[in-house]
Design a protein around this motif. Structure first.
Motif, short mmCIF file in Angstrom:
data_model
loop_
_atom_site.label_atom_id
_atom_site.label_comp_id
_atom_site.label_asym_id
_atom_site.label_seq_id
_atom_site.Cartn_x
_atom_site.Cartn_y
_atom_site.Cartn_z
N LEU A 29 10.11 39.61 -22.03
CA LEU A 29 8.97 40.64 -22.92
C LEU A 29 8.64 40.90 -24.68
O LEU A 29 10.13 40.86 -25.66
N GLY A 30 8.47 40.10 -25.12
CA GLY A 30 7.77 39.68 -26.22
C GLY A 30 7.13 38.22 -25.99
O GLY A 30 7.13 38.09 -26.09
N TYR A 31 7.15 38.33 -27.72
CA TYR A 31 6.33 36.84 -27.78
C TYR A 31 6.91 35.72 -27.83
O TYR A 31 7.79 35.64 -28.10
N PRO A 32 6.61 34.78 -27.52
CA PRO A 32 7.18 33.30 -27.18
C PRO A 32 7.76 32.73 -29.49
O PRO A 32 6.80 33.08 -30.13
N GLU A 33 8.36 31.95 -29.66
CA GLU A 33 8.40 31.46 -30.38
C GLU A 33 7.13 30.62 -31.11
O GLU A 33 6.54 30.79 -32.60
N VAL A 76 6.59 48.40 -26.13
CA VAL A 76 5.82 46.75 -26.51
C VAL A 76 4.94 46.20 -25.90
O VAL A 76 4.44 45.51 -25.45
N ILE A 77 3.90 45.93 -26.94
CA ILE A 77 2.92 45.71 -27.38
C ILE A 77 3.58 43.98 -26.99
O ILE A 77 3.35 43.23 -28.29
N CYS A 78 2.96 43.13 -26.55
CA CYS A 78 2.55 41.91 -26.39
C CYS A 78 1.11 41.46 -26.29
O CYS A 78 0.01 40.90 -25.55
N SER A 79 0.31 41.24 -27.44
CA SER A 79 -0.94 40.60 -27.68
C SER A 79 -0.88 39.57 -28.81
O SER A 79 -1.11 39.87 -29.63
N THR A 80 -3.04 38.74 -28.88
CA THR A 80 -2.92 37.85 -29.88
C THR A 80 -4.37 38.01 -30.10
O THR A 80 -4.96 37.33 -30.40
N LYS A 81 -4.71 39.67 -29.83
CA LYS A 81 -5.85 40.40 -29.56
C LYS A 81 -6.06 41.85 -30.40
O LYS A 81 -6.40 41.70 -31.13
N LEU A 82 -4.87 42.35 -29.55
CA LEU A 82 -4.53 44.12 -30.71
C LEU A 82 -3.71 44.05 -31.76
O LEU A 82 -2.66 43.36 -31.47
N THR A 83 -3.72 44.69 -32.87
CA THR A 83 -2.48 44.49 -33.97
C THR A 83 -1.71 45.81 -34.06
O THR A 83 -2.96 46.63 -34.20
N GLN A 84 -0.80 45.98 -34.88
CA GLN A 84 0.11 46.80 -35.47
C GLN A 84 0.09 47.18 -36.75
O GLN A 84 0.59 47.78 -37.15
#
Length: 888
Positions: free
Chosen positions: A395-399, A590-598
């Motif tokens: 539930l989140g980005y990998p390192e 929790v946003i886990c996106s490589t295309k959508l930024t906060q």
């Protein structure tokens, strides 16, 4: 003539027993048997034609009483002599010791071949990966044949062995030559890589296999397994969902004895958590109460709490306890004792370690920690991870986010709510229904994933707790909306009272509604964290009409009180929606996106084409964005920077800003916090970078900075540039290589398509670069020997011979950059062919070149395209003019 009898041992082995049969004799010639001699007595030695024997004793007359005798006429004496000392077994052991290193390499290769054989037999690979694996296997086999000095096997493009009867002689020769070169190159790579210690992988995975589940439920159930952090009291991974039948087996009978999941994207920080648990929530699907009789028709399909299971896996993840896929662990089940037991509260109490009377009910599971990302795990453990193994992500980005790893997941958690009973005598049995809707209110199909292991659904229904004013669900689902549809979608939450009676349950209508948009007004996505949503009441049809509520506020601000003093009305036709003042509802995302930024500043850069007038401002604001947010979108940010540079190739307005932004990003990667992204940046340059004309602009800005330093201006920008110089030149070299390799039609109109003699040409770039660097070093020494004073902002004063050498760097660096700018430009009218054999650089013993007469081939070599030479570039540069005539 008396018969001569010999005493010997076959193959020379009897040489070790010479001391037992008498004193050593003079060495005999080594004979070979020319006739067969059967053993007719216990003292005879049987011989076969061709065997070599080692003669120990000889006797005339009747045979010796010792064992191992045979007639001398049956052997032929050779000229070779066998020494009696030292002992032969010692002599044989010595050469074997020299082959131990070779044995170790072959043994490792055999193990690798067995692993790849298992992967081939697993049948889990697509066609392209299967072909790649086949190439790896054949490459290892050929490599092993080379080590063992066996025959070289030649193959075609599909790794099939060539048939010499159907292949021409020339083709066979070329195949042999190519195979030999490939194997030689592989051996060299092995020798280079053998001394390097592989870096620790930043990615880890946890393999889980559910061996059995024994529990008397009585109805269908859902088992939700996940990783849980008791300190933060939240889930770490997605849920692995198992649908369990009332008969005590999985609903999908094919999953029997095959309930496997791998929790991926776990970093070193996740494994080093203070405590980490494996938890399972058991949810019964059926009636409101199991104790109710079937005398009346009951509502079914309700998700009701049944129990939980927890297991402390901290020692396993930290390596204190051995993890083995064959070792089974028992996890007892904690049953819910009352209808108001929230599953989240039960987990929180269970991790305290209180013993319970489980009566043999629970799970049997196996756990194993696996190292590396998913591609590595699949190759190393094909027997554990195959097509049927479920993947549950973090539930989140990998390192480390690899280039090309596109992800657009939104994790939604139903946290809690508080609902007034209204006109009812008792509290409501509230069920929350979640759906994804477009701007018109239509429900988008199959956008919600309850967990890993099950397919998507259009609606998600929460667990129903019996007659509770304050509900606490803590249920997490994944929302997977296509990137192009995110901006026009929103989440809608509807609330309904559920009754145990089927007739009453069907008459119940939606009593409240909440919604939230996935994209905010400024274009950024919904921020991570908790959100207190506004609940609306009204007609049930209007509550599902998007035109009636999309214009209303959806989230309460933190300063706004939860219980509003009044209600506001928004008319829509003949009816209206009102705010429910006594009810509340909270969610967490929790946003886990490589295309959508906060981040709005980063968004402005990524979408710079929509507002080109704010481009300069957005480039400047990029340096204020948090480094972690930039690293998440590393590839997209670099693509945007080079797109800006290429689409404004006719002007230099944005060159400096883009260069500074690039230096900022490279500086982030150099930080120890993001050290794993060094390989990611190199992979981007090698595989994704495509700006063919970027080298011109990068070199131009770099020269400007060096010239500014030589004039005594502040050098903060150059200091940061020096830290990123390695990757700056990697971009320059890659860009020039792409420019050279591009077809003429792809070259911009403003540049020449001729490829004359240039520094980065394919034939000369590897040979000329050492010459240029050597020339700069000699220029440096020559200038310093003449005591050329250069005012530099590092020291703020003139430097002498005793000053540290880094202070003298700008001048030779400037000469180098001027030379590279000229040499990197394509030749406009030169007809000279590129030279692949430049003159060898002078050795240090030849002295320091003082001018054109000392080293004419280096100082006065004509530049390509009629450009200036290195010496001319040095003299015409502002740094050399500022230094005065003393440097000449």
């Amino acid at each position: 003539m008396p018969q001569r009898t010999l005493c010997a041992g076959p193959g020379g082995c009897a040489g070790e027993g010479g001391s037992e049969m008498g004193p050593p004799m003079a060495p005999f010639p080594s004979p070979a048997a020319v006739w067969n001699f059967p053993r007719t007595s216990e003292h005879h030695l049987a011989l076969h034609i061709g065997e070599t024997v080692h003669i120990l004793q000889a006797s005339e007359g009747k045979g010796l009483p010792n064992p191992g005798i045979f007639p001398a006429s049956l052997i032929h004496l050779k000229g070779a002599l066998v020494e009696r000392s030292p002992p032969r077994w010692v002599t044989q052991a010595l050469p074997q010791a020299g082959h131990m290193e070779q044995y170790g390499r072959v043994r490792q290769m055999m193990c690798e071949l067995m692993e790849r054989r298992s992967l081939l037999l697993s049948g889990t690979l697509p066609k392209d990966e299967l072909l790649q694996l086949k190439k790896e296997v054949t490459g290892k086999i050929d490599y092993g044949n080379k080590i063992l000095k066996l025959d070289l096997v030649v193959r075609d493009e599909d790794e099939n062995i060539l048939d010499p009867d159907r292949t021409g002689v020339i083709s066979l020769f070329q195949a042999h030559k190519k195979a030999a070169q490939t194997i030689t190159q592989r051996i060299q790579e092995e020798m280079v890589s053998s001394g390097a210690r592989p870096a620790a992988s930043p990615c880890h995975s946890l393999y889980l296999c559910v061996r059995n589940f024994v529990c008397s439920i009585g109805e269908e159930a859902q088992l939700l397994l996940a990783l849980y952090d008791p300190v933060q009291q939240r889930l770490v991974s997605e849920n692995y969902v198992i649908r369990w039948a009332s008969t005590g087996v999985p609903q999908d009978i094919e999953l029997l004895n095959n309930l496997r999941v791998i929790f991926t994207d776990l970093g070193s920080k996740d494994l080093q958590r203070e405590r980490l648990f494996l938890v399972c929530q058991i949810i019964r699907v059926g009636r409101m109460d199991l104790r109710e009789s079937h005398s009346r028709k009951l509502s079914t399909g309700l998700r009701r709490p049944f129990g939980i299971s927890v297991m402390d896996i901290t020692d396993i993840t930290k390596g204190k306890c051995e993890s083995d896929e064959d070792k089974q662990h028992f996890i007892p089940v904690h049953l819910a004792t009352a209808d108001n037991d929230f599953l989240h509260n039960m987990i929180r109490k269970a991790v305290e370690g209180k013993d319970i009377n489980h009566k043999g009910q629970g799970f049997w599971v196996s756990l194993k920690v696996l190292w590396g990302d998913m591609s590595h795990v699949r190759k190393q453990h094909p027997h554990l991870v195959d097509r049927s193994t479920v993947v549950a992500r973090k539930l989140g980005y990998p390192e480390v986010i690899m280039p090309g790893d596109v992800r657009n997941d939104i994790y939604l958690t139903l946290v809690q709510g508080e609902f007034d009973k209204g006109s009812k005598k008792t509290q409501k049995n509230v069920e929350v229904t979640v759906c994804v809707c477009d701007e018109e209110g239509h429900v988008l199909q199959n956008m919600i994933y309850p967990g890993a292991g099950v397919g998507p659904t259009s609606e998600y229904r929460s667990v129903v707790y019996y007659q509770q004013r304050h509900q606490r669900w803590m249920e997490t689902v994944k929302i997977a909306v296509p990137i192009e549809d995110v901006h026009r979608t929103h989440l809608r939450f509807t609330f309904r009272h559920r009754s145990s009676s089927d007739s009453k349950d069907k008459s119940e209508r939606i009593f409240s509604m909440a919604f939230v948009k996935l994209v905010r007004a400024d274009g950024t996505t919904l921020h991570d964290g908790e959100h207190d949503l506004v609940l609306y009441k009204g007609d049930s049809r209007k509550l599902e009409d998007a035109s009636a509520y999309l214009a209303l506020p959806s989230v309460r601000s933190p300063s706004e009180p939860r219980l509003l003093s009044g209600s506001f009305h928004v008319s829509s036709g003949t009816s209206a929606l009102t705010v429910s003042a006594r009810d509340s509802f909270q969610i967490s995302t929790v946003i886990c996106s490589t295309k959508l930024t906060q981040n709005v500043n980063l968004l402005g850069l990524l979408k710079w084409r929509s507002k080109p007038s704010l481009l300069s401002e957005n480039l400047q604001k990029l340096m204020t964005v948090d480094g972690g947010e930039v690293i998440k979108f590393l590839q997209d940010t670099l693509d945007a920077l080079f797109s800006i540079m290429m689409e404004h190739s006719d002007t230099d307005v944005y060159d400096t800003l883009v260069f500074d932004a690039l230096v900022f990003i490279v500086g982030l990667v150099a930080d120890r916090k993001f050290q794993h992204f060094n390989t990611i940046l190199k992979a981007y340059i090698r595989q994704h970078f495509s700006a063919t004309l970027a080298y011109k602009k990068l070199l131009s800005v770099l020269v400007q900075y060096v010239e500014a330093v030589s004039r005594g201006e502040p050098c903060d920008l150059l200091l940061r540039t020096f830290k990123a110089l390695e990757y700056i030149f990697k971009f320059i070299v890659r860009s020039r290589h792409l420019f050279y390799a591009a077809p003429k039609a792809e070259v911009s109109p403003g540049s020449s398509g001729r490829r004359g003699l240039c520094l980065w040409s394919v034939g000369a770039r590897g040979l000329l670069l050492p010459r240029v660097l050597s020339t700069v070093q000699r220029c440096w020494d020559a200038l310093w020997s003449h005591r050329c004073s250069v005012r530099c902002s590092w020291g703020g004063a003139e430097e002498g011979p005793g000053s540290p050498r880094p202070l003298r760097a700008p001048l030779p660096l400037l000469c180098l950059l001027h030379h590279w700018q000229v040499c990197a430009a394509p030749a406009a009218s030169s007809d000279r062919a590129p030279s692949h054999h430049p003159p060898a650089p002078r050795s240090p013993s030849q002295g320091v070149p003082q001018g054109p007469e000392d080293a004419p081939e280096l100082w006065s070599a004509p530049a390509p395209g009629g450009g200036i030479s290195l010496l001319a570039a040095q003299r015409q540069s502002p740094a050399c003019r500022a230094a005065g005539t003393e440097s000449e």
